[in-house]
Design a protein around this motif. Structure first.
Motif, PDB file in Angstrom:
ATOM      1  N   SER A 124       0.892  -1.153   0.000  1.00 51.42           N
ATOM      2  CA  SER A 124       0.000   0.000   0.000  1.00 51.42           C
ATOM      3  C   SER A 124       0.928   1.200   0.000  1.00 51.42           C
ATOM      4  N   ILE A 125       0.492   2.349  -0.519  1.00 50.09           N
ATOM      5  CA  ILE A 125       1.453   3.449  -0.406  1.00 50.09           C
ATOM      6  C   ILE A 125       1.434   4.050   0.992  1.00 50.09           C
ATOM      7  N   ASN A 126       0.565   3.575   1.843  1.00 50.65           N
ATOM      8  CA  ASN A 126       0.657   3.886   3.272  1.00 50.65           C
ATOM      9  C   ASN A 126       1.462   2.759   3.919  1.00 50.65           C
ATOM     10  N   VAL A 127       2.752   2.975   4.069  1.00 50.01           N
ATOM     11  CA  VAL A 127       3.624   1.895   4.549  1.00 50.01           C
ATOM     12  C   VAL A 127       3.273   1.484   5.983  1.00 50.01           C
ATOM     13  N   TYR A 128       2.686   2.404   6.737  1.00 40.80           N
ATOM     14  CA  TYR A 128       2.290   2.048   8.120  1.00 40.80           C
ATOM     15  C   TYR A 128       1.132   1.056   8.087  1.00 40.80           C
ATOM     16  N   GLU A 129       0.267   1.218   7.092  1.00 35.68           N
ATOM     17  CA  GLU A 129      -0.795   0.227   6.918  1.00 35.68           C
ATOM     18  C   GLU A 129      -0.176  -1.114   6.515  1.00 35.68           C
ATOM     19  N   SER A 130       0.808  -1.077   5.618  1.00 39.82           N
ATOM     20  CA  SER A 130       1.454  -2.318   5.182  1.00 39.82           C
ATOM     21  C   SER A 130       2.056  -3.065   6.364  1.00 39.82           C
ATOM     22  N   VAL A 131       2.703  -2.328   7.250  1.00 38.78           N
ATOM     23  CA  VAL A 131       3.312  -2.960   8.434  1.00 38.78           C
ATOM     24  C   VAL A 131       2.219  -3.595   9.295  1.00 38.78           C
ATOM     25  N   GLU A 132       1.153  -2.853   9.493  1.00 38.90           N
ATOM     26  CA  GLU A 132       0.043  -3.379  10.304  1.00 38.90           C
ATOM     27  C   GLU A 132      -0.526  -4.659   9.687  1.00 38.90           C
ATOM     28  N   LEU A 133      -0.704  -4.641   8.376  1.00 29.31           N
ATOM     29  CA  LEU A 133      -1.247  -5.823   7.689  1.00 29.31           C
ATOM     30  C   LEU A 133      -0.245  -6.978   7.700  1.00 29.31           C
ATOM     31  N   ALA A 134       1.033  -6.658   7.568  1.00 31.35           N
ATOM     32  CA  ALA A 134       2.062  -7.715   7.589  1.00 31.35           C
ATOM     33  C   ALA A 134       2.051  -8.413   8.940  1.00 31.35           C
TER      34      ALA A 134
END
Ligand code: HMN
Length: 292
Positions: free
Chosen positions: A82-92
């Motif tokens: 996602s271009i919201n990397v903080y969302e990516s971390v949360e999803l990971a």
């Protein structure tokens, strides 16, 4: 990482007419892939799941449903990019806790990020979890092209184990295969599976496997065995099917084909349009000709 080789369907998601997730439908699509298409795994949260139009909570819910419906019978990859990397971390973190076998992330898109920014994005995501990551490269949708050397720089992080290569650049594919024999490469264009397999990919991730998984495996296995002419015949039929699907609208048609197979695949999500009567009619023809 050899456990992650094979045929992975990019999971379609069933939505209700109002755009909400049709949970029962998603479960049926998962089971259809496992029980009838005999896939080795699922790629959850990709373009095919219409993922980039969803909220974080919806993305999580789809990871949960797929994991639950798959009952540990196949491998699961969670696309968290996602271009919201903080969302990516949360999803990971969320997918890792659920037990996903690997995560994947699309190259960050929209802004023209520098390679150093892209590298920082991948390291930020994968260093936040105890898991493995597959780069998702799809230049025709993201506009992000990376060189052999740049892939190598990303692979310096040992947790980055491979790439889903959705491109028609067979020169680059060959260079990557030679340079990184121990990394996983997945073919991302189903209509080019045969040449990609000849060049030595480890697997394939595709949307059309939701309805054409059996032929996809035949192409992959025959090509690996060097039976190129037989593989080509099946690729020809497959591409007649894929051309017909693409002319009629990719995701809408895949969903109609699933419905004709008895799977509650629902609708696409806005801003994608609802399926027209003409599309439904044409899907019936395609089903009778290639899927039934
Ligand atoms: C995903 O992210 O859901 C898929 O892995 C994407 C996959 O590579 C598909 N690409 C797109 O839909 C853009 C292909 O399976 C593609 O749909 C197929 O080859 C027909 O062109």
């Amino acid at each position: 990482n050899a456990d992650m080789r094979g045929i992975f369907s990019a999971l379609l998601v069933s939505y209700n007419e109002d755009g909400s997730i049709n949970e029962k439908g998603v479960r049926e699509i998962v089971r259809h892939n496992i029980d009838n298409m005999k896939v080795d795994g699922l790629y959850v949260g990709g373009s095919t799941g219409e993922n980039f139009m969803l909220s974080t909570e919806e993305k999580k819910r789809i990871f949960e449903i797929a994991k639950d419906a798959a009952k540990n019978e196949i491998k699961l990859i969670a696309q968290v990019g996602s271009i919201n990397v903080y969302e990516s971390v949360e999803l990971a973190k969320f997918a890792t806790e659920l037990g996903y076998d690997a995560i994947s992330a699309v190259t960050p898109f929209y802004y023209k990020f520098s390679f150093n920014e892209i590298k920082d994005y991948y390291n930020t995501i994968i260093d936040s979890v105890d898991n493995r990551l597959i780069i998702y490269s799809i230049p025709f949708l993201t506009g992000v092209d990376m060189s052999v050397e740049q892939f190598g720089e990303l692979f310096e992080n040992e947790k980055i184990i491979g790439v889903k290569f959705t491109a028609a650049d067979f020169y680059l594919l060959e260079r990557l295969r030679k340079a990184y024999p121990n990394h996983l490469i997945y073919a991302g264009f189903d209509e080019m599976m045969l040449p990609a397999t000849v060049l030595g990919v480890d697997g394939a991730i595709g949307s059309t496997f939701n309805v054409n998984g059996i032929r996809a495996r035949q192409i992959f296995d025959l090509a690996k065995e060097g039976k190129i002419e037989e593989a080509r015949e099946i690729q020809h039929i497959t591409n007649d099917l894929i051309s017909a699907i693409l002319s009629n609208g990719l995701y809408a048609t895949l969903k109609e084909l699933l419905k004709l197979s008895g799977v509650d695949a629902g609708y696409c999500r806005k801003p994608m349009a609802l399926t027209t009567d003409a599309q439904v009619e044409e899907a019936k023809n395609i089903f009778d000709k290639y899927v039934k």
